[in-house]
Design an enzyme around this catalytic site. Sequence first.
Site, short mmCIF file in Angstrom:
data_model
loop_
_atom_site.label_atom_id
_atom_site.label_comp_id
_atom_site.label_asym_id
_atom_site.label_seq_id
_atom_site.Cartn_x
_atom_site.Cartn_y
_atom_site.Cartn_z
N GLN A 94 -70.90 -77.42 -48.26
CA GLN A 94 -71.57 -76.13 -48.41
C GLN A 94 -72.71 -76.27 -49.41
O GLN A 94 -72.50 -76.70 -50.56
CB GLN A 94 -70.60 -75.06 -48.89
N CYS A 154 -72.29 -65.97 -52.10
CA CYS A 154 -71.83 -66.03 -53.49
C CYS A 154 -72.58 -65.03 -54.36
O CYS A 154 -73.82 -65.01 -54.37
CB CYS A 154 -72.01 -67.44 -54.04
N ASN A 214 -63.66 -64.22 -43.27
CA ASN A 214 -63.22 -64.61 -44.61
C ASN A 214 -62.99 -63.34 -45.43
O ASN A 214 -63.59 -62.31 -45.16
CB ASN A 214 -64.29 -65.50 -45.28
N ARG A 248 -58.89 -68.40 -51.72
CA ARG A 248 -58.01 -68.34 -52.88
C ARG A 248 -56.54 -68.49 -52.52
O ARG A 248 -55.78 -69.14 -53.23
CB ARG A 248 -58.24 -67.04 -53.64
#
Length: 321
Positions: free
Chosen positions: A53, A83, A194, A217
């Site tokens: 990524q 992000c 996601n 996570r």
Amino acid sequence: MMEWTDRHCRFFHRLLTRHALLYTEMITTGAVLRGDRARLLGFDPAEHPVAVQLGGSDPGALAESARICVDVGYDEINLNVGCPSDRVREGRFGACLMAEPALVGDCVAAMKAAVRIPVTVKCRIGIDEQDPEESLDTLTRTVVAAGADALIVHARKAWLDGLSPRENRDIPPLDYDRVYRLKCANPNLDISLNGGIATVEQAATHLAHLDGVMMGRAAYQEPWCLLAVDPLIYGAPAPFTSAKDAIEAFLPYVERELARGTRLHSITRHILGLFHGVPGARAFRRHIATEAVKPGAGIAVLRDAVSLVMDARTDLAHIAA
């Protein structure tokens, strides 16, 4: 996930699932072009299939970074447009690029022209005051026109003004239906989901609507759940019937890394959640946390930690529950 899914983490996760696609932590184009490539990009061949990524917004730098990653041997190039961290935003990449879909398209087109492996995009459904219907559709049209092979959508907005990166992982509400609608509108585009997916069972339900699911996570904090991926998602046997068996298979890798000068803590920090819910898990975590950081800590620390966990084979039905 930056500072989480490094090569040690990925090698261990690959032991738990033979089929899932693994992703590196986000690596900036500046780091790829000017940093220690062996440290940043190196990976064990056992990790395949594995995607890298990238974080960046300069088409030329991304194209060159993509070429380098192909030479290293990665199977996919993924561009991070999701992000929300301040540092990422200051570098003009990550979620802030949701406001510049044309630039994202230019970046994808440049990478597609540079490499022959899949180029994908990971994004949010929108940022700040954007309308998720319009913002996600616009970004999708743009990257598809640029040749993107797939889209991974974190089904939350990112509020760059008003929420911290940590808060952006939980506070904006999840909108899975928005991603479902995107798939219905783009049936030929590979779309994965996601965000907020805590179990492999939950992932399986989303696969009735979408092409893939990315777990972050949950897979990191409780990696034992990955033992259910191959049976539930791919219809293949689990690599191991217990987490202890997986640890035993991990030991040769740990020994090799220690011989190369890697600190034990750099490896074991990724497996602290492995025995979550099993008697002895707290003692396992405590022993590793206190002993693995000591100078010269070796394989005996890990063996001793495992011995503190109840010596019972873990039923895969329980693992998947």
